[in-house]
Design an enzyme around this catalytic site. Sequence first.
Site, PDB file in Angstrom:
ATOM      1  N   SER A   1       0.811  -1.224   0.000  1.00  0.00           N
ATOM      2  CA  SER A   1       0.000   0.000   0.000  1.00  0.00           C
ATOM      3  C   SER A   1       0.844   1.275   0.000  1.00  0.00           C
ATOM      4  CB  SER A   1      -0.964  -0.058   1.191  1.00  0.00           C
ATOM      5  OG  SER A   1      -1.793   1.048   1.215  1.00  0.00           O
TER       6      SER A   1
ATOM      7  N   ASP B   1      -1.268   1.606  -3.843  1.00  0.00           N
ATOM      8  CA  ASP B   1      -2.158   0.615  -4.456  1.00  0.00           C
ATOM      9  C   ASP B   1      -3.528   1.209  -4.800  1.00  0.00           C
ATOM     10  OD1 ASP B   1      -2.899   0.759  -1.765  1.00  0.00           O
ATOM     11  OD2 ASP B   1      -3.478  -1.347  -1.653  1.00  0.00           O
TER      12      ASP B   1
ATOM     13  N   ASP C   1      -2.457   6.623  -3.229  1.00  0.00           N
ATOM     14  CA  ASP C   1      -1.381   5.910  -2.537  1.00  0.00           C
ATOM     15  C   ASP C   1      -0.900   4.774  -3.453  1.00  0.00           C
ATOM     16  OD1 ASP C   1      -3.561   4.157  -2.163  1.00  0.00           O
ATOM     17  OD2 ASP C   1      -2.680   3.342  -0.341  1.00  0.00           O
TER      18      ASP C   1
ATOM     19  N   ASP D   1      -6.070   2.698  -3.342  1.00  0.00           N
ATOM     20  CA  ASP D   1      -7.369   2.609  -2.666  1.00  0.00           C
ATOM     21  C   ASP D   1      -7.703   3.917  -1.951  1.00  0.00           C
ATOM     22  OD1 ASP D   1      -5.448   2.136  -0.738  1.00  0.00           O
ATOM     23  OD2 ASP D   1      -6.360   0.312   0.067  1.00  0.00           O
TER      24      ASP D   1
HETATM   25 MG    MG Z   1      -3.558   1.562   0.100  1.00  0.00          MG
END
Ligand code: MG
Length: 459
Positions: free
Chosen positions: A98, A243, A241, A245
């Site tokens: 992440s 990844d 960010d 999300d």
């Molecule tokens: Mg994330």
Amino acid sequence: MQSKRLFGTNGIRGVINADLTSECVMKLGVAIGTFFKGGQILVGRDGRTSSPMFVHSITGGLISTGCTIYDVGLVPTPAIQYAVKRYQMDGGIMVTASHNPPQYNGIKVIADDGIELPREYEIEIENIFYHEKFQWAEWEQVEKVHHLFGILSTYTEAIKQHVDIRTIRKKCFHVVVDPGNGVGGLTAPYLLREMGCNVTTINANVDGTFPRRSPEPKLENLIELSLAVRAVKADMGVAYDGDADRSIFVDEKGKIHWGDRTFALIEKFFLMKHPGENIVTPISSSGLIEEIAEKYSGKVVWTKVGSIIVSRMMKKIDAKLGGEENGGVFYAPHQSVRDGAMTTALILNIMAKNRRKLSELLSELPKYYIEKEELECPHELKVKVLEEFIDQIKGIIIDTIDGAKIRFQDKSSILIRPSGTEPIFRFYSEGKTRKRVVQLVKEYKTKLDEIIRKLQNRQ
Ligand code: MG
């Protein structure tokens, strides 16, 4: 990995080849495969340099238990979450750390509903892992890896179903997108172009060394985005960010807004259309969320801190909207997980339908001042300190969902939470004047400091 607990607040994380080795991840794959009883599993990854290595390791482990693996390649976390549910898979694995620095990596385990596994299932996997209760497949059940293409477009098509594309198209918004060299660059720019936006990208090539900025979209990392928005006279900027999300927005003046405010904006327009709905958010979120809910006939459901807890609570009470102060917005008509691209589409939808600039929309929200501080406290004393503190302030209405939160009549509040990983207490105060928030932190920091000293002297 030394600890008996593998899973943190959001999956398994660690420094590559120190906490998290290929050997350990393969064993984890065997444990997860045993848990899924040889089901159909999607495996995806972010753009980190170590992610291909861990995909191989975890896939080897999963296949050895008889799982059927569909490798989806490079994807944002919300895209694989959507695909797990859409294609009726038994589960999913996302190799990602992440927002953590480049030397980290991690594993998120997704249930068949597209949400990360609840804690009780994580414990089950930990038990299989540590006690090596593995279920190996018979030799003829061991399959090759299948590849599944096209989930990115399936995912972006799904997002478009939840906004008014025609109205957004007419506005021809100019948007600067900063995925921070993360996997958000694979979906957001394309989605926005399909929505009729003129898109300028910065840091959009996927690069696991994160050469330009940290994968954490903090205010200090987004100066380049702010400058780019002003330089090209864009209507909006958005950063993701690692990844994708979580999303953080910049208005047309180049001002960077923290996640609480953009979440509150989405909440306001959602409640105007759907009064009476529940809004799920962790206790660390701003009172702004509650003030908006009161004004527009919504009800806030507070939870402990952690995105999986928010998702699971939303599912349990059938809530349509959730959010976090770090830029995570959960929109259940699409999926009950944080989704940066969905959040971007929702913000553009609000701008288009109301024919307002982002700075104007955000300036109409109530203003809060925020003050954050920390106080050192040994790990072993944290629980006692918190108990003693709660005992001392009897008579005051206090929320103890996660730490201790005290709310005052003047809409100010203070949250005191022990850190899960560091030997510190965190103080988070907010209110309508700077003087008030500074005074609150000072007052409660002194109170807690006295308790810590008293307990230390007793030892
Ligand atoms: Mg994330």
